[in-house]
Scaffold this active site. Structure first.
Site, PDB file in Angstrom:
ATOM      1  N   THR A  34       1.012  -1.307  -0.038  1.00 32.89           N
ATOM      2  CA  THR A  34       0.052  -0.042  -0.176  1.00 32.89           C
ATOM      3  C   THR A  34       1.004   1.242   0.018  1.00 32.89           C
ATOM      4  O   THR A  34       1.917   1.221   0.670  1.00 32.89           O
ATOM      5  CB  THR A  34      -0.852   0.230   1.331  1.00 32.89           C
ATOM      6  OG1 THR A  34      -1.624  -1.103   1.321  1.00 32.89           O
ATOM      7  CG2 THR A  34      -1.746   1.259   1.424  1.00 32.89           C
ATOM      8  N   THR A  76       0.814  -1.114   6.282  1.00 32.87           N
ATOM      9  CA  THR A  76       0.673  -1.864   4.997  1.00 32.87           C
ATOM     10  C   THR A  76       0.846  -3.176   5.283  1.00 32.87           C
ATOM     11  O   THR A  76       1.035  -3.706   6.383  1.00 32.87           O
ATOM     12  CB  THR A  76       1.864  -1.351   4.087  1.00 32.87           C
ATOM     13  OG1 THR A  76       3.125  -1.943   4.707  1.00 32.87           O
ATOM     14  CG2 THR A  76       2.115   0.147   3.952  1.00 32.87           C
ATOM     15  N   HIS A  77       0.723  -3.973   4.132  1.00 30.23           N
ATOM     16  CA  HIS A  77       0.821  -5.557   4.130  1.00 30.23           C
ATOM     17  C   HIS A  77      -0.609  -6.193   4.593  1.00 30.23           C
ATOM     18  O   HIS A  77      -1.628  -5.542   4.040  1.00 30.23           O
ATOM     19  CB  HIS A  77       1.880  -6.141   5.012  1.00 30.23           C
ATOM     20  CG  HIS A  77       3.311  -5.818   4.116  1.00 30.23           C
ATOM     21  ND1 HIS A  77       3.736  -4.647   4.015  1.00 30.23           N
ATOM     22  CD2 HIS A  77       4.242  -6.449   3.527  1.00 30.23           C
ATOM     23  CE1 HIS A  77       4.818  -4.637   3.225  1.00 30.23           C
ATOM     24  NE2 HIS A  77       5.238  -5.880   3.049  1.00 30.23           N
ATOM     25  N   THR A  78      -0.598  -6.904   5.611  1.00 28.80           N
ATOM     26  CA  THR A  78      -1.631  -7.795   5.870  1.00 28.80           C
ATOM     27  C   THR A  78      -2.948  -7.171   6.439  1.00 28.80           C
ATOM     28  O   THR A  78      -3.064  -7.224   7.696  1.00 28.80           O
ATOM     29  CB  THR A  78      -1.337  -8.991   6.362  1.00 28.80           C
ATOM     30  OG1 THR A  78       0.004  -9.622   6.096  1.00 28.80           O
ATOM     31  CG2 THR A  78      -2.447 -10.145   6.363  1.00 28.80           C
TER      32      THR A  78
HETATM   33  N1  ASP Z   1      -2.644  -3.244   3.455  1.00 30.81           N
HETATM   34  C1  ASP Z   1      -3.091  -3.704   2.155  1.00 30.81           C
HETATM   35  C2  ASP Z   1      -4.430  -4.839   2.088  1.00 30.81           C
HETATM   36  O1  ASP Z   1      -4.459  -5.271   2.916  1.00 30.81           O
HETATM   37  C3  ASP Z   1      -2.358  -4.476   1.050  1.00 30.81           C
HETATM   38  C4  ASP Z   1      -0.781  -4.232   1.521  1.00 30.81           C
HETATM   39  O2  ASP Z   1      -0.331  -3.107   2.108  1.00 30.81           O
HETATM   40  O3  ASP Z   1       0.216  -5.178   1.159  1.00 30.81           O
HETATM   41  O4  ASP Z   1      -5.192  -4.586   0.967  1.00 30.81           O
END
Ligand code: ASP
Length: 305
Positions: free
Chosen positions: A165, A216-218
């Protein structure tokens, strides 16, 4: 003044720095920068360069928060329109609502004068289909998309770690703390899935009195823990920024069911301190940092926990 953003923010970071230096206040300088990232096709996690859902459709999520008024605007599963962060800002400015999704978000964007356009790159379409070819038995592939999609969600969630993100957190010259996020979400996500990026309190939160945070991420994990809000609340309750972030990390670490993976937390406090912490993310995570004492933005390495 201070600005932090994740490593993929490079196409727009300087734009935001310039606007903060010029004295512009509120979330607009953050949205100006994040919009540049959304338009950059080589950033493979957001805007034109993002990855599609299981059906091969781009669905964008974005959120904006003005930490002084604590107004929020967000869009989820927005189709055909880039930059989603700019649409989120208009939700905040023009509507008595905070979050629009799907067809409603698209309709609103067009009403605001944004153009509908193709947003799936040919390369993304090819990679999407190749992955389906690998995962699906021939009969399912022939019937696609008229097959149950749920079984696929375990198999192809984040197949190539192509997720991220773009998050911008800034303190303007008036001391206002603001947040902006944008993402195409996880590659091959179930259609309609929202992550944390359009969810105030989970993927982003800002309160100019105390601090701001974005993740960011999960996203599934930070939605479950209300991560961004929990950090700002801990600051309100008198914790230091590091303590506040570490509390949020400890909370994430107690999750033991569901899809568990890494999370990166970005956070600022009202005194100008910042923290970027990578929780179970593997290789070093980088981020961009600027304050007026620097002649140019610096790329730094996140603390790993
Ligand atoms: N946080 C974002 C989501 O869950 C994706 C990411 O940042 O990897 O859509």
């Amino acid at each position: 003044m201070i600005l932090i953003a994740n490593s993929e923010a490079w196409p727009g970071f300087q734009t935001t720095v310039d606007r903060l230096r010029a004295g512009e206040r509120g979330p607009d300088p953050l949205v100006a920068g994040i919009s540049c990232v959304e338009r950059e096709v080589t950033v493979r996690s957001v805007g034109y360069g993002g990855w599609p859902n299981m059906l091969g459709e781009m669905e964008f999520d974005a959120g904006v928060m003005d930490g002084t008024t604590r107004q929020v605007g967000a869009v989820g599963a927005l189709r055909d329109v880039v930059p989603a962060s700019a649409v989120a800002l208009q939700v905040m400015r023009r509507l008595p609502h905070v979050l629009l999704t799907g067809d409603g978000a698209r309709r609103f964007a067009l009403e605001c004068g944004f153009a509908a356009e193709p947003t799936l790159l040919e390369d993304s379409r090819r990679v999407w289909w190749e992955r389906l070819e690998k995962e699906l038995p021939p009969a399912d592939l022939a019937a696609f998309p008229d097959i149950p999609l749920a079984p696929l969600s375990r198999a192809i969630t984040d197949p190539e770690r192509v997720r991220d993100t773009t998050v911008f957190l800034g303190q303007d010259s008036g001391g206002g703390l603001h947040a902006a996020t944008s993402t195409s979400g996880w590659a091959w996500k179930y259609p309609g899935r929202l992550g944390d990026s359009p969810i105030a309190g989970a993927g982003f939160y800002a309160d100019s009195r105390f601090g701001a945070a974005a993740c960011t991420h999960t996203g599934e994990m930070t939605v479950r823990c209300g991560t961004a809000r929990s950090i700002v609340l801990a600051l309100q309750l008198g914790r230091t920024l590091r303590e506040a972030v570490d509390l949020a990390v400890a909370d994430l670490a107690t999750l033991d069911l569901g899809f568990l993976a890494g999370v990166v937390i970005h956070a600022l406090d009202a005194q100008g301190n910042h923290e970027v912490v990578s929780f179970r993310c593997g290789p070093a995570i980088r981020y961009w940092y600027w304050d007026p004492s620097l002649t140019a933005p610096e790329e730094r390495v996140a603390r790993t926990v």
